[in-house]
Motif scaffolding. Structure first.
Motif, mmCIF file in Angstrom:
data_model
loop_
_atom_site.group_PDB
_atom_site.id
_atom_site.type_symbol
_atom_site.label_atom_id
_atom_site.label_comp_id
_atom_site.label_asym_id
_atom_site.label_seq_id
_atom_site.Cartn_x
_atom_site.Cartn_y
_atom_site.Cartn_z
ATOM 1 N N LEU A 15 0.833 -1.203 0.000
ATOM 2 C CA LEU A 15 0.000 0.000 0.000
ATOM 3 C C LEU A 15 0.869 1.255 0.000
ATOM 4 N N ARG A 16 1.918 1.242 0.807
ATOM 5 C CA ARG A 16 2.806 2.402 0.885
ATOM 6 C C ARG A 16 3.529 2.636 -0.436
ATOM 7 N N ARG A 17 4.014 1.551 -1.063
ATOM 8 C CA ARG A 17 4.828 1.705 -2.270
ATOM 9 C C ARG A 17 4.000 1.923 -3.536
ATOM 10 N N HIS A 18 2.780 1.347 -3.578
ATOM 11 C CA HIS A 18 1.975 1.441 -4.798
ATOM 12 C C HIS A 18 0.814 2.426 -4.672
ATOM 13 N N GLY A 19 0.553 2.897 -3.459
ATOM 14 C CA GLY A 19 -0.495 3.885 -3.276
ATOM 15 C C GLY A 19 -1.902 3.338 -3.371
ATOM 16 N N ARG A 20 -2.049 2.037 -3.342
ATOM 17 C CA ARG A 20 -3.371 1.392 -3.391
ATOM 18 C C ARG A 20 -3.236 -0.020 -2.854
ATOM 19 N N ARG A 21 -4.371 -0.619 -2.528
ATOM 20 C CA ARG A 21 -4.355 -1.990 -2.029
ATOM 21 C C ARG A 21 -3.970 -2.951 -3.149
ATOM 22 N N VAL A 22 -3.067 -3.853 -2.831
ATOM 23 C CA VAL A 22 -2.626 -4.883 -3.776
ATOM 24 C C VAL A 22 -2.767 -6.226 -3.069
ATOM 25 N N HIS A 23 -3.396 -7.195 -3.715
ATOM 26 C CA HIS A 23 -3.585 -8.510 -3.124
ATOM 27 C C HIS A 23 -2.888 -9.587 -3.942
ATOM 28 N N LYS A 24 -2.429 -10.615 -3.247
ATOM 29 C CA LYS A 24 -1.868 -11.784 -3.921
ATOM 30 C C LYS A 24 -2.993 -12.739 -4.290
ATOM 31 N N GLY A 70 -10.125 -15.523 -8.636
ATOM 32 C CA GLY A 70 -9.595 -14.868 -7.453
ATOM 33 C C GLY A 70 -9.972 -13.413 -7.365
ATOM 34 N N ARG A 71 -9.934 -12.705 -8.480
ATOM 35 C CA ARG A 71 -10.259 -11.272 -8.444
ATOM 36 C C ARG A 71 -11.726 -11.047 -8.086
ATOM 37 N N ARG A 72 -12.616 -11.950 -8.505
ATOM 38 C CA ARG A 72 -14.029 -11.797 -8.141
ATOM 39 C C ARG A 72 -14.207 -11.836 -6.631
ATOM 40 N N VAL A 73 -13.492 -12.747 -5.981
ATOM 41 C CA VAL A 73 -13.590 -12.869 -4.520
ATOM 42 C C VAL A 73 -12.988 -11.654 -3.833
ATOM 43 N N ILE A 74 -11.802 -11.260 -4.264
ATOM 44 C CA ILE A 74 -11.092 -10.159 -3.617
ATOM 45 C C ILE A 74 -11.845 -8.844 -3.778
ATOM 46 N N GLN A 81 -8.089 -3.679 -6.639
ATOM 47 C CA GLN A 81 -8.132 -3.854 -8.085
ATOM 48 C C GLN A 81 -6.757 -4.034 -8.709
ATOM 49 N N ARG A 82 -5.750 -4.294 -7.887
ATOM 50 C CA ARG A 82 -4.418 -4.618 -8.381
ATOM 51 C C ARG A 82 -3.942 -5.881 -7.670
ATOM 52 N N TYR A 83 -3.220 -6.738 -8.414
ATOM 53 C CA TYR A 83 -2.909 -8.059 -7.883
ATOM 54 C C TYR A 83 -1.479 -8.480 -8.213
ATOM 55 N N ILE A 84 -0.967 -9.349 -7.364
ATOM 56 C CA ILE A 84 0.267 -10.067 -7.632
ATOM 57 C C ILE A 84 -0.105 -11.527 -7.821
ATOM 58 N N ALA A 85 0.327 -12.121 -8.914
ATOM 59 C CA ALA A 85 0.070 -13.537 -9.175
ATOM 60 C C ALA A 85 1.052 -14.357 -8.347
ATOM 61 N N TYR A 86 0.522 -15.080 -7.363
ATOM 62 C CA TYR A 86 1.343 -15.881 -6.456
ATOM 63 C C TYR A 86 1.329 -17.329 -6.930
ATOM 64 N N ILE A 114 0.198 -6.735 -11.390
ATOM 65 C CA ILE A 114 1.364 -5.850 -11.414
ATOM 66 C C ILE A 114 2.665 -6.591 -11.115
ATOM 67 N N GLY A 115 2.573 -7.913 -10.887
ATOM 68 C CA GLY A 115 3.813 -8.625 -10.616
ATOM 69 C C GLY A 115 3.609 -10.077 -10.272
ATOM 70 N N LEU A 116 4.714 -10.693 -9.868
ATOM 71 C CA LEU A 116 4.756 -12.128 -9.607
ATOM 72 C C LEU A 116 5.385 -12.400 -8.249
ATOM 73 N N SER A 117 4.893 -13.431 -7.595
ATOM 74 C CA SER A 117 5.559 -13.985 -6.420
ATOM 75 C C SER A 117 5.677 -15.478 -6.690
ATOM 76 N N ILE A 118 6.914 -15.966 -6.719
ATOM 77 C CA ILE A 118 7.178 -17.325 -7.184
ATOM 78 C C ILE A 118 7.644 -18.191 -6.022
ATOM 79 N N GLY A 119 6.800 -19.136 -5.614
ATOM 80 C CA GLY A 119 7.152 -20.056 -4.541
ATOM 81 C C GLY A 119 7.919 -21.252 -5.080
ATOM 82 N N THR A 120 9.055 -21.560 -4.455
ATOM 83 C CA THR A 120 9.886 -22.651 -4.953
ATOM 84 C C THR A 120 10.798 -23.175 -3.858
ATOM 85 N N ARG A 121 11.653 -24.121 -4.244
ATOM 86 C CA ARG A 121 12.638 -24.721 -3.352
ATOM 87 C C ARG A 121 14.007 -24.113 -3.608
#
Length: 309
Positions: A15-24, A70-74, A81-86, A114-121
């Motif tokens: 929120l601080r860096r993008h100026g709006r709520r962002v959800h994964k 996911g966006r419908r739920v969020i 209205q902005r998301y990171i694909a996790y 607006i971006g990616l979060s990549i879970g891995t080993r």
């Protein structure tokens, strides 16, 4: 709840860096894991739910379809209205780079992603994959590499059948940081054979190597796992609620303010959860962590990492 007054949370940081709520938005991209397919091991980690082997889990909807669901739920829940694909399920760097690029770019093609979060080993991040993620970051996308370490102790990692050690994690961190990729490290509290000292030491070693984010989880005992069999035989005792809450608060206080917490607890589906029962109550845990932090601090911390008098 005012947890963000005491701890730098990922949501407030965005929120601080993008100026709006962002959800994964959690994505299952159809990848597997080297600890399941035989290249490193079979059966996965002892705490991993074998129901994930079901055909439906192996053939999830498309990335675009999952994002739309996911966006419908969020949007109904928070209006974001902005998301990171996790990319969450299994090992999301365990494929040819061309395949990874296609999956990632299907997500990035969505105008509100607006971006990616990549879970891995830690043992599945070759240089070519890191270069690809660095390429997206250079294009201006929010990019996080989430490494599932769980513990810095090799004997613990062997006991839960992780298939890698701390050395692989240290190597992955060094190569990712050389490319300027932000790292979020996953740690599990309550692993077999570990006490609070092991958790503190793992936390210390992770901070020493460098990290931008942390994600903390209590160890769940869920149906269909080897850990569940150990629990039934009395060979494993799950963490107690107060032990977990107080240890999380201690770790938060020991973490430099510039490091953000992506998660302070984790839950399991009630239909799968065997123990501890409190792992089904996310908000009870977070509220208790907030109270524990309030008891320990005369001043608040906030999303900027700066204390308030």
């Amino acid at each position: 709840m005012a947890l963000h007054q005491y701890v730098s949370t990922f949501g407030q940081d965005l929120l601080r860096r993008h100026g709006r709520r962002v959800h994964k938005l959690a994505i299952h991209a159809g990848f597997t894991c080297p600890n399941r397919d035989g290249s490193r091991g079979i059966g996965g980690c002892t705490f991993c739910n074998n129901q994930s082997f079901s055909p439906a889990a192996r053939r999830p909807p498309s990335v675009a379809e999952q994002i739309e669901a996911g966006r419908r739920v969020i949007r109904k829940r928070t209006g974001a209205q902005r998301y990171i694909a996790y990319f969450q399920a299994y090992t999301n760097t365990y494929a040819d780079v061309a395949v990874l690029r296609a999956r990632y770019e299907e997500a990035l093609a969505e105008p509100d992603v607006i971006g990616l979060s990549i879970g891995t080993r830690p043992d599945c991040v070759p240089d070519a994959v890191l270069d690809l993620l660095a390429e997206y970051r250079a294009q201006g996308y929010e990019v996080w590499l989430e490494l599932g370490l769980q513990s810095a102790f090799d004997h613990t990692l062997a006991r839960v059948n992780r298939g890698h050690g701390f050395a692989e994690y240290a190597d992955a961190v060094q190569r990712a940081r050389a490319r300027g990729l932000p790292l979020c490290t996953h740690l599990i509290l309550g692993l077999p054979g570990e006490d609070a000292w092991h958790v503190r030491e793992t936390h210390r070693r992770v901070l020493a190597l460098g990290v931008e984010g942390l994600k903390l989880h209590p160890l769940h005992v869920v149906k269909g796992t080897r850990l569940a069999n150990e629990w039934r035989r009395g060979e494993y005792r799950p963490p107690a609620f107060d032990w977990y809450v107080n240890l999380v608060a201690e770790l938060v206080r020991a973490t430099p303010p510039g490091i953000v917490f992506h998660r302070l607890t984790g839950t399991a589906e009630p239909r799968l959860l065997l123990a501890p029962h409190w792992c089904a109550w996310k908000w009870r845990v977070l509220n208790a962590v907030e109270r524990a932090l309030a008891r320990r601090s005369g001043r608040y911390r906030n999303g900027t990492g700066l204390p308030r008098g």
